[in-house]
Design a protein around this motif. Structure first.
Motif, PDB file in Angstrom:
ATOM      1  N   GLU A   1     -22.084  22.843  -8.854  1.00 36.86           N
ATOM      2  CA  GLU A   1     -21.208  21.675  -8.803  1.00 36.86           C
ATOM      3  C   GLU A   1     -20.872  21.175 -10.205  1.00 36.86           C
ATOM      4  O   GLU A   1     -19.756  20.704 -10.457  1.00 36.86           O
ATOM      5  CB  GLU A   1     -21.880  20.559  -7.998  1.00 36.86           C
ATOM      6  CG  GLU A   1     -20.988  19.985  -6.937  1.00 36.86           C
ATOM      7  CD  GLU A   1     -21.661  18.930  -6.071  1.00 36.86           C
ATOM      8  OE1 GLU A   1     -20.918  18.067  -5.570  1.00 36.86           O
ATOM      9  OE2 GLU A   1     -22.890  18.972  -5.900  1.00 36.86           O
TER      10      GLU A   1
ATOM     11  N   ASN B   1     -13.872  19.461   0.683  1.00 35.52           N
ATOM     12  CA  ASN B   1     -14.182  18.242  -0.063  1.00 35.52           C
ATOM     13  C   ASN B   1     -13.049  17.951  -1.045  1.00 35.52           C
ATOM     14  O   ASN B   1     -12.784  18.733  -1.962  1.00 35.52           O
ATOM     15  CB  ASN B   1     -15.499  18.439  -0.811  1.00 35.52           C
ATOM     16  CG  ASN B   1     -15.956  17.183  -1.541  1.00 35.52           C
ATOM     17  OD1 ASN B   1     -15.205  16.216  -1.696  1.00 35.52           O
ATOM     18  ND2 ASN B   1     -17.204  17.190  -1.994  1.00 35.52           N
ATOM     19  N   LYS B   2     -12.391  16.808  -0.874  1.00 35.92           N
ATOM     20  CA  LYS B   2     -11.241  16.491  -1.717  1.00 35.92           C
ATOM     21  C   LYS B   2     -11.625  16.202  -3.168  1.00 35.92           C
ATOM     22  O   LYS B   2     -10.744  16.122  -4.034  1.00 35.92           O
ATOM     23  CB  LYS B   2     -10.462  15.324  -1.121  1.00 35.92           C
ATOM     24  CG  LYS B   2      -9.736  15.723   0.170  1.00 35.92           C
ATOM     25  CD  LYS B   2      -8.841  14.626   0.693  1.00 35.92           C
ATOM     26  CE  LYS B   2      -8.100  15.118   1.928  1.00 35.92           C
ATOM     27  NZ  LYS B   2      -7.198  14.078   2.497  1.00 35.92           N
TER      28      LYS B   2
ATOM     29  N   ARG C   1     -21.319  21.523   0.302  1.00 33.09           N
ATOM     30  CA  ARG C   1     -20.900  20.483  -0.633  1.00 33.09           C
ATOM     31  C   ARG C   1     -19.410  20.526  -0.964  1.00 33.09           C
ATOM     32  O   ARG C   1     -18.795  19.476  -1.202  1.00 33.09           O
ATOM     33  CB  ARG C   1     -21.693  20.597  -1.935  1.00 33.09           C
ATOM     34  CG  ARG C   1     -23.163  20.283  -1.801  1.00 33.09           C
ATOM     35  CD  ARG C   1     -23.810  20.208  -3.180  1.00 33.09           C
ATOM     36  NE  ARG C   1     -25.257  20.099  -3.105  1.00 33.09           N
ATOM     37  CZ  ARG C   1     -26.035  19.876  -4.148  1.00 33.09           C
ATOM     38  NH1 ARG C   1     -25.498  19.747  -5.366  1.00 33.09           N
ATOM     39  NH2 ARG C   1     -27.352  19.806  -4.017  1.00 33.09           N
ATOM     40  N   VAL C   2     -18.804  21.694  -1.018  1.00 28.06           N
ATOM     41  CA  VAL C   2     -17.454  21.769  -1.601  1.00 28.06           C
ATOM     42  C   VAL C   2     -16.347  22.126  -0.617  1.00 28.06           C
ATOM     43  O   VAL C   2     -15.186  21.755  -0.844  1.00 28.06           O
ATOM     44  CB  VAL C   2     -17.401  22.742  -2.792  1.00 28.06           C
ATOM     45  CG1 VAL C   2     -18.474  22.409  -3.809  1.00 28.06           C
ATOM     46  CG2 VAL C   2     -17.496  24.179  -2.368  1.00 28.06           C
TER      47      VAL C   2
ATOM     48  N   TYR D   1     -12.913  18.374  -4.869  1.00 29.32           N
ATOM     49  CA  TYR D   1     -12.725  19.672  -5.519  1.00 29.32           C
ATOM     50  C   TYR D   1     -11.502  20.413  -4.994  1.00 29.32           C
ATOM     51  O   TYR D   1     -11.402  21.626  -5.131  1.00 29.32           O
ATOM     52  CB  TYR D   1     -13.979  20.542  -5.317  1.00 29.32           C
ATOM     53  CG  TYR D   1     -15.236  19.873  -5.792  1.00 29.32           C
ATOM     54  CD1 TYR D   1     -15.439  19.619  -7.148  1.00 29.32           C
ATOM     55  CD2 TYR D   1     -16.215  19.472  -4.881  1.00 29.32           C
ATOM     56  CE1 TYR D   1     -16.590  18.980  -7.583  1.00 29.32           C
ATOM     57  CE2 TYR D   1     -17.366  18.843  -5.325  1.00 29.32           C
ATOM     58  CZ  TYR D   1     -17.553  18.594  -6.669  1.00 29.32           C
ATOM     59  OH  TYR D   1     -18.684  17.958  -7.109  1.00 29.32           O
ATOM     60  N   SER D   2     -10.572  19.699  -4.404  1.00 35.79           N
ATOM     61  CA  SER D   2      -9.398  20.366  -3.822  1.00 35.79           C
ATOM     62  C   SER D   2      -8.175  20.322  -4.724  1.00 35.79           C
ATOM     63  O   SER D   2      -7.098  20.776  -4.330  1.00 35.79           O
ATOM     64  CB  SER D   2      -9.047  19.744  -2.464  1.00 35.79           C
ATOM     65  OG  SER D   2      -8.755  18.366  -2.599  1.00 35.79           O
TER      66      SER D   2
END
Length: 565
Positions: free
Chosen positions: A284, A209-210, A205-206, A212-213
């Motif tokens: 998340e 993944n932008k 999921r992460v 969470y970037s």
């Protein structure tokens, strides 16, 4: 009676109205960058720098790198400039970044859960030998770190790592860093629950993944179903700790807000029990709270621990449930205290399938590419295709048949990788130190190795569990505050009044068993040369004064300052 006439009120001076920027929290509508780091992240996502590395910087060389990429976004792909050789610790806080930068990089390979195949380990070793001058240190977050990496070689290194399923994505930067997990997940006989399925889904999921970037700062994750509490859960931003619920069975206890550095805080329990299949959603949610509510004004207050300290556990859980999960979490029990103080899995242990795993101890995490390649070959020769790294800078070979164990242990000993280490070999860890780190003030790796040798010679019969952690600066990458003996590098005055490398001493820290931070004795600083004498002296006093069965940390908390000096 008629009211007395009142004088007209004096006009209130008009003040300039300005929008309160607060802590720069996105959830409060504060999206204007309040410092240089927030600005370069807004200008371009750190994940995008890979294309420039591959198409521009690796072809034009170090001098072509944009400064905001060099000291900022390249971290999103595991790259830090390393320290230029010959710069002493007294200049660490004085020189500008460009004066400290060498034209070589540290490159961090993320190894989530410490899980490696022997093929992957062999590739890591080969890259070390070909591109990193043999360097390949084991970190206390289950990663491997290379040094002496040239920007020209980075695309080829990525190609080789990714061909075997490894990556450097978000190994550094304001991102979800490597997810540490029990290195014996799914195989240990005493395991409460195997968190591997949740770990894999969290990664899916992460990673990359932008959404969470662009976090306020780094975000550290831990998950383990082991009863020995083998992932230092108390000092992670979020941690899932295996427990058995009296009604619902095995699951995870949820902790948030731990972290060390210069303002250490232990994580807090939210009192919530999370079943295995809900762990990714809860993860998340916590990660999103940090992104949206985390403090972005000051870098020194941008970790989740500060938000948790201000909110408290009750409010944090309420926001998680109401705004991010849209449901209530189940109340649950705290984890049991571990019986064993060692949680590194060193030694020979039976697996749940009847085979064995063998944990062994390099010196302070210092290995090299040739050694890693030989470990892969040795594991395969004894029937294993899987190895693990641990959060104590150790390694484990899995899936060994009983008839192969003795031969494997003997082969490891030949590589100076003992499965039967002394207390000092087993319990000493060290950060990178001044050899490569631009933040460091003193040397650590060599000093730690020398200290092991001296203590083994001076105290050959000392067999109590003990941790000695050496850190090159105040940032606590080697977890000095939670060690039995924590050594924070700084410059000190020797007996001649000259400034030399030394350490401030922390005594009696612990995780797992009565977790807490070590005690600082006023004015207690030790030069590097005096370090073996000091540790020997304190340990002999501990042996002389301890009560029956008393741990070092407990003794240190009650001992006189004279006994600790």
């Amino acid at each position: 009676m008629a009211a007395t006439p009142q004088k007209p009120a004096a006009a209130t001076p008009r003040r300039k109205v300005s929008r309160h920027r607060g802590e720069g929290q996105w959830a409060a509508g504060h999206h204007t960058p309040l410092n240089g780091n927030e600005q370069f992240k807004k200008d371009d996502d750190g994940l995008n720098v890979r294309t420039r590395i591959e198409t521009i910087y690796s072809k034009r060389g170090f001098d072509s790198i944009d400064p905001n990429d060099l000291r900022g976004r390249m971290r999103w792909w595991g790259l830090y400039t390393q320290r230029k050789p010959g710069i002493d610790g007294g200049k660490t806080a004085i020189l500008e970044p460009e004066e400290l930068d060498d034209k070589y990089f540290m490159l961090r390979v993320r190894i989530d859960g410490g899980a490696l195949t022997t093929q992957q380990l062999r590739v890591i070793g080969e890259i070390s030998q070909e591109f990193a001058r043999g360097t390949a240190d084991l970190t206390d977050r289950q990663n491997v770190q290379y040094h002496w990496i040239r920007i020209e070689d980075v695309p080829e290194i990525w190609n080789r790592l990714e061909a075997v399923g490894l990556s450097t994505v978000t190994a550094c930067g304001d991102t979800p860093r490597v997810m540490i997990a029990s290195p014996v997940a799914g195989i240990a006989e005493d395991e409460i629950i195997d968190g591997t399925p949740a770990l894999e889904e969290m990664k899916r999921r992460v990673l990359g993944n932008k959404a969470y970037s662009n976090l306020p700062r780094k975000f550290k994750t831990a998950i383990s179903g082991s009863p020995v509490l083998d992932v230092v859960h108390e000092i992670n931003d979020v941690a899932f700790v295996g427990v058995r619920h009296p009604e619902h069975g095995p699951g995870f206890d949820l902790w948030v807000g731990g972290g060390l550095s210069t303002n250490p805080k232990l994580g807090v329990r939210l009192g919530a029990w999370v079943p295995l299949d809900e762990v990714p959603d809860v993860y998340e949610g916590v990660l999103s709270i940090f992104r949206d509510y985390g403090y972005r004004r000051l870098r020194t207050r941008a970790r989740l621990k500060f938000l948790v300290a201000d909110w408290g556990a009750e409010k944090f859980r309420q926001v998680l449930e109401d705004e991010y999960l849209q449901r209530k979490l189940v109340d649950g029990p705290a984890p049991d205290q571990p019986v064993d103080r060692w949680r590194d899995h060193v030694g020979v242990h039976r697996q749940k399938d009847g085979r064995f795993y063998v944990g062994f101890a390099p010196r302070v995490g210092r290995v090299d590419g040739t050694t890693l390649t030989k470990i892969a070959e040795l594991a395969e020769a004894h029937g294993s295709g899987r190895v693990r790294t641990t959060v104590e800078q150790k390694m484990i070979v899995l899936d060994v048949e009983e008839a192969q164990v003795a031969s494997l242990v003997e082969g490891l000993e030949a590589l100076d990788l003992t499965a039967r280490p002394s207390t000092f070999r087993r319990g000493t860890m060290a950060c990178t130190g001044i050899e490569f780190c631009k933040l460091a003030i003193v040397e650590t790796k060599q000093r730690g190795s020398q200290l092991i040798d001296e203590l083994e010679r001076r105290l050959p019969d000392f067999d109590e569990p003990l941790t000695i952690n050496l850190n090159g600066c105040p940032n606590a990458c080697a977890r000095i505050q939670v060690a039995d003996i924590g050594l924070k590098g700084q410059l000190v005055l020797d007996e001649r009044g000259e400034q030399v490398e030394g350490y401030q001493v922390h005594l009696g820290g612990a995780l797992g068993l009565e977790a807490g931070f070590g005690r600082k004795v006023r004015g207690l600083k030790v030069t590097s040369d005096e370090l073996p004498d000091y540790v020997e002296r304190v340990l002999k006093r501990f042996q002389a004064e301890r009560e029956d069965g008393e741990r070092f940390a407990v003794w240190a908390s009650r001992a006189s300052e004279e006994a600790l000096s």
